[in-house]
Enzyme design. Sequence first.
Site, mmCIF file in Angstrom:
data_model
loop_
_atom_site.group_PDB
_atom_site.id
_atom_site.type_symbol
_atom_site.label_atom_id
_atom_site.label_comp_id
_atom_site.label_asym_id
_atom_site.label_seq_id
_atom_site.Cartn_x
_atom_site.Cartn_y
_atom_site.Cartn_z
ATOM 1 N N LYS A 115 -102.131 63.229 3.676
ATOM 2 C CA LYS A 115 -101.929 64.189 4.794
ATOM 3 C C LYS A 115 -101.605 63.582 6.159
ATOM 4 O O LYS A 115 -100.769 63.854 6.907
ATOM 5 C CB LYS A 115 -103.266 65.006 5.041
ATOM 6 C CG LYS A 115 -103.461 66.150 3.823
ATOM 7 C CD LYS A 115 -104.605 66.839 3.819
ATOM 8 C CE LYS A 115 -104.925 67.718 2.627
ATOM 9 N NZ LYS A 115 -106.352 68.255 2.462
ATOM 10 N N GLN A 154 -111.949 68.437 5.127
ATOM 11 C CA GLN A 154 -111.709 68.381 3.483
ATOM 12 C C GLN A 154 -112.755 68.547 2.845
ATOM 13 O O GLN A 154 -113.953 68.084 2.992
ATOM 14 C CB GLN A 154 -111.419 66.698 3.091
ATOM 15 C CG GLN A 154 -110.837 66.500 1.762
ATOM 16 C CD GLN A 154 -109.446 67.087 1.373
ATOM 17 O OE1 GLN A 154 -108.627 67.113 2.458
ATOM 18 N NE2 GLN A 154 -109.537 67.293 0.308
ATOM 19 N N ASP A 176 -106.683 75.587 7.522
ATOM 20 C CA ASP A 176 -106.573 76.212 5.926
ATOM 21 C C ASP A 176 -106.521 77.671 5.880
ATOM 22 O O ASP A 176 -106.722 78.211 4.772
ATOM 23 C CB ASP A 176 -107.910 75.494 5.246
ATOM 24 C CG ASP A 176 -107.685 74.023 4.896
ATOM 25 O OD1 ASP A 176 -106.753 73.646 4.259
ATOM 26 O OD2 ASP A 176 -108.592 73.228 5.078
HETATM 27 N N1 GUN Z 1 -109.619 69.794 -0.989
HETATM 28 C C1 GUN Z 1 -108.792 70.243 -1.901
HETATM 29 N N2 GUN Z 1 -107.912 71.047 -1.493
HETATM 30 C C2 GUN Z 1 -108.222 71.491 -0.258
HETATM 31 C C3 GUN Z 1 -107.472 72.126 0.692
HETATM 32 O O1 GUN Z 1 -106.267 72.475 0.598
HETATM 33 N N3 GUN Z 1 -108.165 72.078 2.118
HETATM 34 C C4 GUN Z 1 -109.326 71.398 2.225
HETATM 35 N N4 GUN Z 1 -109.880 71.668 3.332
HETATM 36 N N5 GUN Z 1 -109.809 71.001 1.265
HETATM 37 C C5 GUN Z 1 -109.305 70.561 -0.055
#
Ligand code: GUN
Length: 281
Positions: A49, A93, A116
């Site tokens: 990311k 995360q 998100d």
């Molecule tokens: N962990 C796995 N996928 C995601 C996601 O799309 N967002 C977040 N915040 N954590 C994750």
Amino acid sequence: MAQIMDGKAYSKEILTQIKSRVENLENKPSIAVILVGDDPASKIYVKNKEKTARELGFVSKTFYLKENTSVNELKDLILNLNLDEDTDAILLQLPLPKHLVSQDFIELIDPKKDVDGFHPINCGRLLTNSNPYAISCTPKGVVKLLKKYNVEISGSNAVIIGRSNMVGKPLAQLLLAQNATVTVAHSKTKNLAQTAREADILISATGIKGLVTKNFVKENAVVVDVGISRDESGKIFGDVDFEEVSKIASLITPVPGGIGPMTIAMLMENTLELSLKNAKF
Ligand code: GUN
């Protein structure tokens, strides 16, 4: 043989477009990513990311917190980022270490910075078709990829396997808003294969390697594989038995190279959109 829905190629197109938009912006979009603990898969996701964000000209800050971070430490960081005018988007995360309750912290994030779309305000707005600040990245990426390949969503029978807050539930809302008839199946569903065979569009998001075999799939169905699991060597697998299902489906996503890259592209799109909405003039 099914045509492959190439999420990798399409995500590159999307990222290129975002990059050229960002070049013209004086205030670059900024994202803060919080990783608590040492989960190896999460570390890889967070690095990807950050790398992608920087390639696009975003400002990206990652906060690496130790496994035994206290409730108050994490709370303070989120509240500070909410107030920080230089932060447009916050990503916490998941999963968090066991002593930290995810939902408690998701609810602390300013909904206007909730990249998100996990905050109850954003989930509720998605549910009511009333302008969420952001929509969960994976479901958004699934719908975007289906549209790219001209899949007719309206009037279709869509079956989602998996009912998570991150994927299954928001995806059900998105597809319903597009006039699909949506079934959400899960681990307690009786006759899962039979339910799945009703689908014109079948989406599996369980993380169970090889769950979706040919007897789950109607002739010419569209199959989307959101699952990710790893073997001991770290090799990535989806939920779908690609080899046999690709002989029956009309369209199918691969793993890797399908929904994974679309998710990252949607995260970048969400970050850009939040920064434009939050821009101070
Ligand atoms: N962990 C796995 N996928 C995601 C996601 O799309 N967002 C977040 N915040 N954590 C994750």
